[in-house]
Design a protein around this motif. Structure first.
Motif, PDB file in Angstrom:
ATOM      1  N   LEU A 126     -14.104   0.493   4.272  1.00  0.00           N
ATOM      2  CA  LEU A 126     -12.879  -0.252   4.566  1.00  0.00           C
ATOM      3  C   LEU A 126     -11.750   0.642   5.064  1.00  0.00           C
ATOM      4  CD1 LEU A 126     -12.689  -2.695   1.506  1.00  0.00           C
ATOM      5  CD2 LEU A 126     -13.769  -3.066   3.732  1.00  0.00           C
TER       6      LEU A 126
ATOM      7  N   SER B 143      -9.680  -7.173   0.405  1.00  0.00           N
ATOM      8  CA  SER B 143     -10.725  -6.138   0.399  1.00  0.00           C
ATOM      9  C   SER B 143     -12.126  -6.743   0.377  1.00  0.00           C
ATOM     10  CB  SER B 143     -10.541  -5.208  -0.798  1.00  0.00           C
ATOM     11  OG  SER B 143      -9.370  -4.426  -0.662  1.00  0.00           O
TER      12      SER B 143
ATOM     13  N   ARG C  33     -12.902  -8.432   3.777  1.00  0.00           N
ATOM     14  CA  ARG C  33     -13.183  -7.445   4.826  1.00  0.00           C
ATOM     15  C   ARG C  33     -14.551  -6.831   4.645  1.00  0.00           C
ATOM     16  NH1 ARG C  33      -9.666  -2.953   4.892  1.00  0.00           N
ATOM     17  NH2 ARG C  33      -8.719  -3.501   2.887  1.00  0.00           N
TER      18      ARG C  33
ATOM     19  N   LEU D 229      -6.619  -0.929  -3.142  1.00  0.00           N
ATOM     20  CA  LEU D 229      -7.234  -2.252  -3.089  1.00  0.00           C
ATOM     21  C   LEU D 229      -6.207  -3.275  -2.621  1.00  0.00           C
ATOM     22  CD1 LEU D 229      -9.519  -4.304  -3.951  1.00  0.00           C
ATOM     23  CD2 LEU D 229      -8.443  -4.310  -6.202  1.00  0.00           C
ATOM     24  N   SER D 230      -6.631  -4.173  -1.738  1.00  0.00           N
ATOM     25  CA  SER D 230      -5.778  -5.247  -1.236  1.00  0.00           C
ATOM     26  C   SER D 230      -6.430  -6.592  -1.535  1.00  0.00           C
ATOM     27  CB  SER D 230      -5.569  -5.103   0.277  1.00  0.00           C
ATOM     28  OG  SER D 230      -4.991  -3.848   0.591  1.00  0.00           O
TER      29      SER D 230
ATOM     30  N   LYS E  35       0.825  -1.199   0.000  1.00  0.00           N
ATOM     31  CA  LYS E  35       0.000   0.000   0.000  1.00  0.00           C
ATOM     32  C   LYS E  35       0.866   1.258   0.000  1.00  0.00           C
ATOM     33  CE  LYS E  35      -3.673   2.429   2.525  1.00  0.00           C
ATOM     34  NZ  LYS E  35      -4.632   2.374   3.668  1.00  0.00           N
TER      35      LYS E  35
ATOM     36  N   PHE F  90     -15.143   1.594  -0.452  1.00  0.00           N
ATOM     37  CA  PHE F  90     -13.786   1.819   0.045  1.00  0.00           C
ATOM     38  C   PHE F  90     -13.766   2.705   1.285  1.00  0.00           C
ATOM     39  CE2 PHE F  90     -13.029   0.467  -4.340  1.00  0.00           C
ATOM     40  CZ  PHE F  90     -12.125  -0.556  -4.099  1.00  0.00           C
TER      41      PHE F  90
ATOM     42  N   TYR G  48      -2.385  -6.100  -5.560  1.00  0.00           N
ATOM     43  CA  TYR G  48      -2.795  -4.854  -4.929  1.00  0.00           C
ATOM     44  C   TYR G  48      -2.986  -3.809  -6.028  1.00  0.00           C
ATOM     45  CZ  TYR G  48      -0.694  -7.191  -0.872  1.00  0.00           C
ATOM     46  OH  TYR G  48      -0.372  -8.081   0.109  1.00  0.00           O
TER      47      TYR G  48
ATOM     48  N   ASP H 207     -10.124   2.692   3.076  1.00  0.00           N
ATOM     49  CA  ASP H 207      -9.109   2.616   2.028  1.00  0.00           C
ATOM     50  C   ASP H 207      -9.232   3.711   0.979  1.00  0.00           C
ATOM     51  OD1 ASP H 207      -7.782   0.465   3.113  1.00  0.00           O
ATOM     52  OD2 ASP H 207      -8.912  -1.039   2.006  1.00  0.00           O
TER      53      ASP H 207
ATOM     54  N   ALA I 191     -11.800  -5.390  -7.906  1.00  0.00           N
ATOM     55  CA  ALA I 191     -11.874  -6.229  -6.703  1.00  0.00           C
ATOM     56  C   ALA I 191     -12.780  -7.432  -6.935  1.00  0.00           C
ATOM     57  CB  ALA I 191     -12.374  -5.407  -5.525  1.00  0.00           C
TER      58      ALA I 191
END
Length: 426
Positions: free
Chosen positions: A404, A377, A380, A373-374, A7, A401, A353, A406, A343
């Motif tokens: 989250l 995501s 979670r 974005l991970s 990130k 997002f 990512y 993010d 995602a």
């Protein structure tokens, strides 16, 4: 790479890209020679206009005055050049008044004078002066409809030019016989200078007929007076070859490619192979996101496959301007929509990512530049009872997002070369 934080790395790429296209970095080397006997007037419009004006004040060797208009919150501290803030992406009265004042300011110049025009993305909405017989309210309604329609920026600006008293080269004609030098930060895929901010100082090859066809194609209802204005060619713009532009010049000083190259250099220095896919990517944000997901998964899964052009670890970098056809009522932005679609397409694929942000710091009309974005995501979100597909259907990438934590909140960057996307495959 034990200390490598994906990130953080992606945020560094975005910041590097933005810094590479700042007015401070790009503008000074493009300044023209001041006039020997005449005066210099500085005008301009766009999200980077105030920052560009400040650089002019810092580096110009002679006397200057002028006026630039930028988006609310994107101003800069200038002493000689007035900065007006107005609305974007839908124009307002402040922008209309600034455009009218700008036309008056350049009236009556001589061939000895220089007009230095500073243009960046967002200038179309900010420098809004409706053509005779068209109201600001009508232009606002058409702008809103176009922005929701999925039309490209070239199509939107074609319409804007032919409903304007200042765009599509008309501002340059008002400056004549003074010499006009236009310096541009490009937010247009392909860097066509005549499209940036609807080309107020450049001749225009598009037509009223094309503008009318665009409105009809997207099913946008227009008032009878605007239908007549376009059908009669009353709103026609000055064309290439018009001798009144003969002594003028323009130069693109920064573009998406500038930003992408800087980010690629940083990635390479970090030991991650960069691949610049394109600086002019267009299309529906969710479709572009899905395409990136397919490509990223192919790279992530490869095991000595023959003929594969990409090898991990790598980062796929791209620019351009995607579009969103708004069907829902959520809080969106094309970069958040791209990432949410990505995602869903990745579905938790490990070691991938991504970041997607607008280089002006504002994703659409929201307060974020974009998001990150991970691989976790979607998981979670599910733990929070958030259904990703439902939010995408409602054009609510922001909501996804934000929940989250993010979102990328950069604030106004005072430049604009459109979208920046980076997909990291480890």
């Amino acid at each position: 790479m034990n200390s490598f934080v994906p990130k953080t790395f992606l945020l560094e790429l975005f910041n590097c890209a933005v810094n590479a296209v700042s007015a401070e970095k790009c503008l000074p080397s493009y300044l023209p020679t001041p006039p020997v006997h005449g005066k210099t007037i500085v005008i301009g419009a766009g999200k980077g206009a105030a920052a560009m004006a400040r650089v002019i004040e810092q580096h110009w060797p002679g006397e200057i005055s002028g006026l630039v208009v930028t988006r609310y919150g994107h101003g800069a501290d200038c002493q000689k050049i007035e900065v007006v803030e107005a609305a974007h992406p839908v124009p307002d009265e402040a922008g209309r008044q600034a455009a009218a004042r700008m036309l008056n300011m350049v009236h009556g110049l001589t061939e000895h004078d220089l007009v230095l025009c500073l243009i960046s993305g967002g200038g179309s909405a900010l420098l809004s002066l409706p053509a005779e017989g068209i109201t600001l309210e009508q232009k606002q309604a058409i702008n809103k409809a176009l922005l929701k329609s999925g039309a490209t920026i070239a199509e939107i600006n074609c319409v804007r030019k032919h409903l304007s008293a200042i765009k599509g080269g008309r501002l340059a004609l008002a400056c004549a016989p003074a010499r006009v030098v236009t310096l541009l930060i490009s937010d247009i895929p392909g860097d066509d200078a005549t499209i940036i901010a609807s080309g107020p100082t450049l001749p225009d090859a598009t037509t009223c007929a094309e503008a009318l066809a665009i409105l009809r194609h997207y099913g946008i209802t227009i008032p009878a007076n605007i239908e007549q204005h376009l059908a009669s060619s009353a709103g026609e713009t000055p064309k290439p070859g018009d001798t009144r532009f003969a002594n003028n010049s323009h130069q693109i000083i920064a573009s998406a490619q500038t930003a992408l190259t800087a980010a690629a250099d940083l990635a390479r220095a970090a030991g991650i192979t960069p691949y610049i896919l394109s600086d002019k990517m267009e299309g529906e944000a969710r479709e572009v996101g899905n395409m990136h997901a397919v490509l990223a998964k192919q790279i992530a899964r490869q095991v000595n496959l023959q003929g594969q052009p990409f090898k991990k670890p790598c980062v796929l970098i791209s620019g351009g301007e995607t579009t969103v056809t708004v069907r829902g009522s959520g809080r969106g932005g094309r970069n958040a929509e791209f990432l949410l679609s990505l995602a869903i397409g990745l579905d938790g694929q490990p070691d991938i990512y991504a970041i997607a942000c607008d280089t002006d710091g504002i994703d659409g009309s929201e307060d974020n530049a974009g998001a990150v974005l991970s691989p976790d995501s979607i998981a979670r979100a599910t733990s929070l009872a958030i259904e990703a597909q439902a939010l995408l259907d409602n054009n609510d990438g922001y909501g996804f997002f934000s929940a989250l934590g993010d979102l990328v909140i950069s604030g106004p960057t005072r430049t604009n070369v459109n979208d920046f996307r980076a997909v990291l495959i480890l």
